[in-house]
Design a protein around this motif. Sequence first.
Motif, short mmCIF file in Angstrom:
data_model
loop_
_atom_site.label_atom_id
_atom_site.label_comp_id
_atom_site.label_asym_id
_atom_site.label_seq_id
_atom_site.Cartn_x
_atom_site.Cartn_y
_atom_site.Cartn_z
N ARG A 75 76.31 65.34 35.43
CA ARG A 75 77.59 65.33 36.15
C ARG A 75 77.38 65.08 37.64
O ARG A 75 78.17 64.36 38.28
CB ARG A 75 78.32 66.66 35.94
CG ARG A 75 78.94 66.85 34.57
CD ARG A 75 79.93 68.01 34.58
NE ARG A 75 79.30 69.25 34.98
CZ ARG A 75 78.73 70.11 34.15
NH1 ARG A 75 78.69 69.85 32.85
NH2 ARG A 75 78.19 71.23 34.59
N ALA A 87 76.68 61.47 38.22
CA ALA A 87 77.91 60.69 38.06
C ALA A 87 78.81 60.84 39.28
O ALA A 87 79.40 59.87 39.77
CB ALA A 87 78.64 61.11 36.79
N GLN A 88 78.94 62.08 39.77
CA GLN A 88 79.76 62.32 40.96
C GLN A 88 79.15 61.62 42.17
O GLN A 88 79.89 61.06 43.00
CB GLN A 88 79.88 63.82 41.22
CG GLN A 88 80.78 64.15 42.40
CD GLN A 88 80.96 65.65 42.59
OE1 GLN A 88 80.30 66.45 41.93
NE2 GLN A 88 81.84 66.03 43.48
N ALA A 108 77.42 58.83 42.20
CA ALA A 108 77.71 57.40 42.10
C ALA A 108 79.17 57.11 42.46
O ALA A 108 79.47 56.13 43.15
CB ALA A 108 77.39 56.90 40.69
N ARG A 109 80.09 57.96 41.98
CA ARG A 109 81.52 57.75 42.25
C ARG A 109 81.80 57.86 43.74
O ARG A 109 82.53 57.02 44.32
CB ARG A 109 82.35 58.77 41.47
CG ARG A 109 83.84 58.68 41.73
CD ARG A 109 84.60 59.70 40.91
NE ARG A 109 84.19 61.07 41.17
CZ ARG A 109 84.59 61.77 42.22
NH1 ARG A 109 85.42 61.23 43.11
NH2 ARG A 109 84.19 63.03 42.38
N LEU A 110 81.25 58.88 44.38
CA LEU A 110 81.50 59.07 45.82
C LEU A 110 80.82 57.99 46.65
O LEU A 110 81.37 57.57 47.69
CB LEU A 110 81.00 60.45 46.24
CG LEU A 110 81.81 61.63 45.70
CD1 LEU A 110 81.12 62.95 45.98
CD2 LEU A 110 83.22 61.64 46.31
N GLN A 111 79.66 57.53 46.22
CA GLN A 111 79.01 56.44 46.94
C GLN A 111 79.84 55.17 46.90
O GLN A 111 79.93 54.43 47.89
CB GLN A 111 77.61 56.18 46.34
CG GLN A 111 76.58 57.24 46.72
CD GLN A 111 75.26 57.05 45.99
OE1 GLN A 111 75.22 56.46 44.90
NE2 GLN A 111 74.19 57.54 46.57
N GLU A 112 80.47 54.92 45.76
CA GLU A 112 81.34 53.75 45.65
C GLU A 112 82.56 53.90 46.56
O GLU A 112 82.96 52.93 47.22
CB GLU A 112 81.78 53.58 44.19
CG GLU A 112 82.61 52.34 43.94
CD GLU A 112 82.94 52.16 42.47
OE1 GLU A 112 83.79 51.30 42.17
OE2 GLU A 112 82.37 52.88 41.63
N SER A 113 83.14 55.09 46.59
CA SER A 113 84.28 55.32 47.47
C SER A 113 83.89 55.17 48.94
O SER A 113 84.62 54.55 49.73
CB SER A 113 84.86 56.71 47.24
OG SER A 113 85.37 56.85 45.94
N TYR A 123 83.71 51.61 50.05
CA TYR A 123 85.02 51.02 50.34
C TYR A 123 85.46 51.37 51.77
O TYR A 123 85.89 50.49 52.52
CB TYR A 123 86.08 51.51 49.36
CG TYR A 123 87.48 51.37 49.90
CD1 TYR A 123 88.09 50.12 49.99
CD2 TYR A 123 88.18 52.49 50.38
CE1 TYR A 123 89.37 49.99 50.53
CE2 TYR A 123 89.45 52.37 50.92
CZ TYR A 123 90.04 51.11 50.99
OH TYR A 123 91.28 50.98 51.54
N VAL A 165 85.45 62.07 51.77
CA VAL A 165 84.48 61.45 50.87
C VAL A 165 83.06 61.63 51.42
O VAL A 165 82.13 61.96 50.67
CB VAL A 165 84.81 59.95 50.67
CG1 VAL A 165 83.64 59.22 50.01
CG2 VAL A 165 86.06 59.80 49.82
N THR A 213 77.25 66.90 47.60
CA THR A 213 76.68 66.51 46.31
C THR A 213 75.20 66.22 46.43
O THR A 213 74.40 66.57 45.55
CB THR A 213 77.42 65.27 45.75
OG1 THR A 213 78.81 65.57 45.62
CG2 THR A 213 76.88 64.88 44.38
#
Length: 290
Positions: free
Chosen positions: A212, A215-216, A218-223, A226, A273, A280
């Motif tokens: 988890r 996964a979190q 990776a999601r925050l890195q993508e945000s 942006y 973010v 994280t």
Amino acid sequence: RLAERRQLTARALVRESAGGAYLQWAMGTELVELLQRLDSSYVSLSAFAARKFELGETGRLEKVSAQSTADGVRVKRMEAERDIAVFRAELERWTGSLDGAAPDPSAISNTAHAPDPGGGSDPVLAQEEQRTQLAEEEWKLERSQWAPSLQGGGFYQTLDHASPFTGYFIGATIPVPGTGQGARTKAARLRSEIVQQELEDLRRSRSSELLRTHAQLARLQESLSYYERTGASLAATLRGDAEKAYRAGGIGYIESIQGIEQAHRIDTDHLRVRYELALTVLHLRALQGL
């Protein structure tokens, strides 16, 4: 060794807690800076609306609305400034007095951009494995006390230093029923089985938590990507265009504050973010025992 494992676990938890407290302090400081910029924008707009009212170019409603909005932002800024004192006190629980020091303005970004070191070992899991091993060794020891044992030996002896004689002996040790050894062995075996099951449950739990966290991450890195590519520049454009257009008479007050508020939301989301990503990263390091 179990004591050493406990120390490693405690250190990992302290590092994560102290690091999280520091990042919270740094985040609070950055939030105040964002609110100071928003406060400055609204104070400027409020003054401009007041001048327009004096010149008869707008009604009282726009003047009052501008002043009310500016006052509301000022209250939020003051609340955020008070929060910094709370965050500092929380950090000082871990570090001692900060003696008026200020947080590193790049702390959140540096931590958020830190690469995944990989490797390491989970200190919590390692401690539980050590506890399981000790429980199994205790059971084996108790079981050995219940099993019968044989002893043997020999001797060589002489009385007149001329006619020696030799002999052998064999003996056996058999536990006597009713001493409680059987109950102690059974209890030790049960404890060992319970600890083993707890270890397996912990392994599954920590493995899921690690997945988890990745996964979190990776999601925050993508945000964050942006906001760094597009969001930050978009916020600056919205804020600048809204203020200029209002002063030039191209848009009304409502349209201008919509642009400024949208820019502020982008900035605060960007900060959120970065802050969550940094936390994280700290948690991932704690899971890896780093």
